[in-house]
Design a protein around this motif. Structure first.
Motif, mmCIF file in Angstrom:
data_model
loop_
_atom_site.group_PDB
_atom_site.id
_atom_site.type_symbol
_atom_site.label_atom_id
_atom_site.label_comp_id
_atom_site.label_asym_id
_atom_site.label_seq_id
_atom_site.Cartn_x
_atom_site.Cartn_y
_atom_site.Cartn_z
ATOM 1 N N ASN A 2 0.835 -1.193 0.000
ATOM 2 C CA ASN A 2 0.000 0.000 0.000
ATOM 3 C C ASN A 2 0.873 1.248 0.000
ATOM 4 O O ASN A 2 2.042 1.215 0.399
ATOM 5 N N TRP A 30 3.949 0.430 4.466
ATOM 6 C CA TRP A 30 3.497 1.193 3.320
ATOM 7 C C TRP A 30 4.622 2.039 2.734
ATOM 8 O O TRP A 30 5.568 2.413 3.431
ATOM 9 N N CYS A 69 1.578 0.708 -6.183
ATOM 10 C CA CYS A 69 0.913 0.191 -4.988
ATOM 11 C C CYS A 69 -0.473 -0.388 -5.291
ATOM 12 O O CYS A 69 -1.146 0.040 -6.229
#
Length: 228
Positions: A2, A30, A69
């Motif tokens: 992400n 992330w 992502c």
């Protein structure tokens, strides 16, 4: 993987949002992107810079994250919140976080209280220790009127788009903010009609909500909101 794009505010820079960026880096895996908008940063060079340039710069960073992502979240502080809102309408952003987002600006009551504190520090000979004075004295000097007009242009561009946001939204606002009044958070909450939305008020935070004494509580709430 992400990704999370974090956009700073008008006349600011990544330092405004560094605390939440570092928190997310430490507590998630992330990819975090914190761009510096044209003319912004530690040294301001805003003369001749346009609202479109600021939005386009953030847009390019978002496009990179979207390519790399699986899911991408956008966090915007102050003016950055309005830019984040514009991008969320245009791109497949998964969730949006608005921190002290400047749908309205200048809170007269709190600003007056801050000025009183500043006067007391002057009388005590401690003005150089006053947080508000230290943070904003150079900004005021280095911000041309033309740049302020471009900031207002961002606000005018973003407001009509709020009703088009169709992703979960987390709205956070400091009750002691002398720049953006609490009614800005209420306005955003009402204008964004998407049903999945949260509103959080910090009792301690002034405008730089990521630097408040109770910021850890905010960061945890943001992380939970984005991760759930």
């Amino acid at each position: 993987m992400n990704g999370c794009l974090i956009i700073h505010g008008f006349t600011g820079g990544p330092y405004e949002v560094d605390p939440i960026a570092q928190y997310l880096e430490h507590h998630t895996e992330w990819k975090i992107a914190v761009p510096t908008l044209p003319g912004h940063g530690e040294t301001l060079d805003l003369r001749g810079k346009k609202a479109d340039e600021w939005i386009e710069h953030a847009e390019k960073e978002l496009q990179i994250l979207l390519k790399e992502c699986t899911e991408v979240y956008v966090i915007g502080f102050s003016m950055g919140g309005l830019i984040a809102s514009c991008l969320t309408v245009k791109y497949p952003v998964s969730k949006l976080v608005l921190l002290s987002a400047a749908a309205y600006y200048v809170n007269p009551k709190q600003l007056l209280a801050d000025i009183k504190d500043m006067i007391q520090d002057v009388l005590r000979g401690e003005l150089t220790n006053n947080e508000l004075y230290v943070r904003y004295k150079k900004k005021i000097k280095d911000t041309p009127i033309s740049a302020t007009y471009q900031f207002r242009k961002v606000v005018l561009m973003a407001k009509p788009l709020l009703k088009e946001i169709e992703v979960p939204v987390f709205i956070a606002q400091g009750k002691k903010d002398g720049i953006v009044p609490p009614k800005s958070a209420d306005f955003l909450y009402e204008e964004i009609t998407y049903k999945e939305k949260e509103r959080y008020f910090s009792d301690e935070a002034k405008h730089l909500i990521c630097h408040s004494d109770d910021s850890e509580e905010l960061f945890e709430k943001v992380k939970i909101f984005l991760a759930k």
